[in-house]
Write a protein that holds these residues in place. Structure first.
Motif, short mmCIF file in Angstrom:
data_model
loop_
_atom_site.label_atom_id
_atom_site.label_comp_id
_atom_site.label_asym_id
_atom_site.label_seq_id
_atom_site.Cartn_x
_atom_site.Cartn_y
_atom_site.Cartn_z
N HIS A 71 0.83 -1.21 0.00
CA HIS A 71 0.00 0.00 0.00
C HIS A 71 0.86 1.26 0.00
CE1 HIS A 71 -3.86 -1.88 0.28
NE2 HIS A 71 -3.46 -2.63 1.30
N LEU A 72 1.98 1.22 0.70
CA LEU A 72 2.88 2.37 0.72
C LEU A 72 3.48 2.62 -0.66
CD1 LEU A 72 4.40 4.47 2.52
CD2 LEU A 72 6.20 2.76 2.69
N LEU A 73 3.95 1.56 -1.30
CA LEU A 73 4.55 1.71 -2.62
C LEU A 73 3.52 2.11 -3.67
CD1 LEU A 73 7.05 -1.28 -2.70
CD2 LEU A 73 7.55 1.16 -2.40
N LEU A 74 2.33 1.54 -3.60
CA LEU A 74 1.29 1.90 -4.56
C LEU A 74 0.85 3.35 -4.36
CD1 LEU A 74 -0.31 0.87 -6.91
CD2 LEU A 74 -2.01 0.00 -5.32
N GLY A 75 0.75 3.79 -3.12
CA GLY A 75 0.42 5.19 -2.85
C GLY A 75 1.48 6.14 -3.39
N ALA A 76 2.75 5.78 -3.21
CA ALA A 76 3.85 6.60 -3.74
C ALA A 76 3.82 6.63 -5.27
CB ALA A 76 5.18 6.07 -3.24
N PHE A 77 3.54 5.48 -5.88
CA PHE A 77 3.46 5.43 -7.34
C PHE A 77 2.30 6.29 -7.85
CE2 PHE A 77 1.65 3.56 -11.19
CZ PHE A 77 2.73 3.74 -12.05
N ILE A 78 1.16 6.21 -7.20
CA ILE A 78 0.00 7.02 -7.60
C ILE A 78 0.34 8.50 -7.47
CG2 ILE A 78 -2.33 7.69 -6.89
CD1 ILE A 78 -2.84 4.72 -6.29
N PHE A 79 0.99 8.87 -6.37
CA PHE A 79 1.37 10.27 -6.18
C PHE A 79 2.27 10.75 -7.31
CE2 PHE A 79 4.27 13.51 -4.62
CZ PHE A 79 3.39 14.43 -4.08
N CYS A 80 3.31 9.98 -7.61
CA CYS A 80 4.27 10.38 -8.64
C CYS A 80 3.63 10.42 -10.03
CB CYS A 80 5.46 9.44 -8.65
SG CYS A 80 6.49 9.58 -7.19
N ALA A 81 2.82 9.41 -10.35
CA ALA A 81 2.20 9.36 -11.66
C ALA A 81 1.22 10.52 -11.86
CB ALA A 81 1.49 8.02 -11.85
N VAL A 82 0.39 10.78 -10.87
CA VAL A 82 -0.57 11.88 -10.98
C VAL A 82 0.15 13.21 -11.05
CG1 VAL A 82 -2.41 13.10 -9.76
CG2 VAL A 82 -2.48 10.63 -9.94
N ALA A 83 1.18 13.39 -10.25
CA ALA A 83 1.93 14.65 -10.27
C ALA A 83 2.58 14.88 -11.64
CB ALA A 83 2.99 14.66 -9.17
N ALA A 92 -0.57 23.18 -8.91
CA ALA A 92 -1.79 22.43 -9.20
C ALA A 92 -1.50 20.93 -9.29
CB ALA A 92 -2.43 22.92 -10.50
N ALA A 93 -0.36 20.56 -9.87
CA ALA A 93 0.01 19.15 -9.96
C ALA A 93 0.23 18.55 -8.58
CB ALA A 93 1.26 18.99 -10.81
N LEU A 94 0.88 19.29 -7.69
CA LEU A 94 1.08 18.79 -6.32
C LEU A 94 -0.25 18.67 -5.58
CD1 LEU A 94 4.30 20.69 -5.22
CD2 LEU A 94 4.04 18.25 -5.65
N LEU A 95 -1.11 19.63 -5.77
CA LEU A 95 -2.43 19.57 -5.13
C LEU A 95 -3.22 18.36 -5.63
CD1 LEU A 95 -4.40 21.05 -3.24
CD2 LEU A 95 -5.27 22.20 -5.27
N LEU A 96 -3.21 18.13 -6.93
CA LEU A 96 -3.91 16.97 -7.49
C LEU A 96 -3.30 15.66 -7.02
CD1 LEU A 96 -4.53 18.19 -11.14
CD2 LEU A 96 -6.27 17.72 -9.41
N ALA A 111 -5.22 12.82 -4.94
CA ALA A 111 -5.35 11.45 -5.46
C ALA A 111 -4.86 10.43 -4.44
CB ALA A 111 -4.57 11.31 -6.76
N GLU A 112 -3.74 10.73 -3.79
CA GLU A 112 -3.24 9.80 -2.78
C GLU A 112 -4.17 9.75 -1.57
OE1 GLU A 112 0.71 8.59 -0.26
OE2 GLU A 112 0.76 10.39 -1.49
N LYS A 151 -7.97 6.73 1.64
CA LYS A 151 -9.29 6.70 2.26
C LYS A 151 -10.07 5.46 1.81
CE LYS A 151 -13.42 9.44 2.84
NZ LYS A 151 -14.17 10.62 2.44
N ASN A 152 -9.93 5.07 0.55
CA ASN A 152 -10.69 3.93 0.02
C ASN A 152 -10.06 2.58 0.33
OD1 ASN A 152 -12.70 5.54 -1.05
ND2 ASN A 152 -11.66 5.74 -3.02
N THR A 153 -8.79 2.55 0.74
CA THR A 153 -8.15 1.25 1.02
C THR A 153 -8.16 0.90 2.49
OG1 THR A 153 -5.98 2.31 1.10
CG2 THR A 153 -6.65 1.34 -0.99
#
Length: 55
Positions: free
Chosen positions: A5-17, A38-42, A46-47, A52-54
């Motif tokens: 979950h930590l690695l997936l959250g980090a990946f989601i953060f980096c990809a969305v940013a 705006a990219a950091l905020l998004l 997203a993370e 929240k959902n996991t």
């Protein structure tokens, strides 16, 4: 399981940013500073939704 979950959250953060910055800066032609903020905020949003959902 927690590491996954930590690695997936980090990946989601980096990809969305990254992709939101590219879309805002290159695609829409916004100012670089506004695009970064705006990219950091998004990415944080997203993370937060992912965490929240996991849990």
């Amino acid at each position: 399981m927690a590491i996954r979950h930590l690695l997936l959250g980090a990946f989601i953060f980096c990809a969305v940013a990254l992709f939101s910055f590219l879309l805002l800066f290159q695609g829409l032609g916004l100012n670089e500073t506004i695009s970064v903020l705006a990219a950091l905020l998004l990415a944080f949003a997203a993370e937060w939704v992912y965490r929240k959902n996991t849990q």
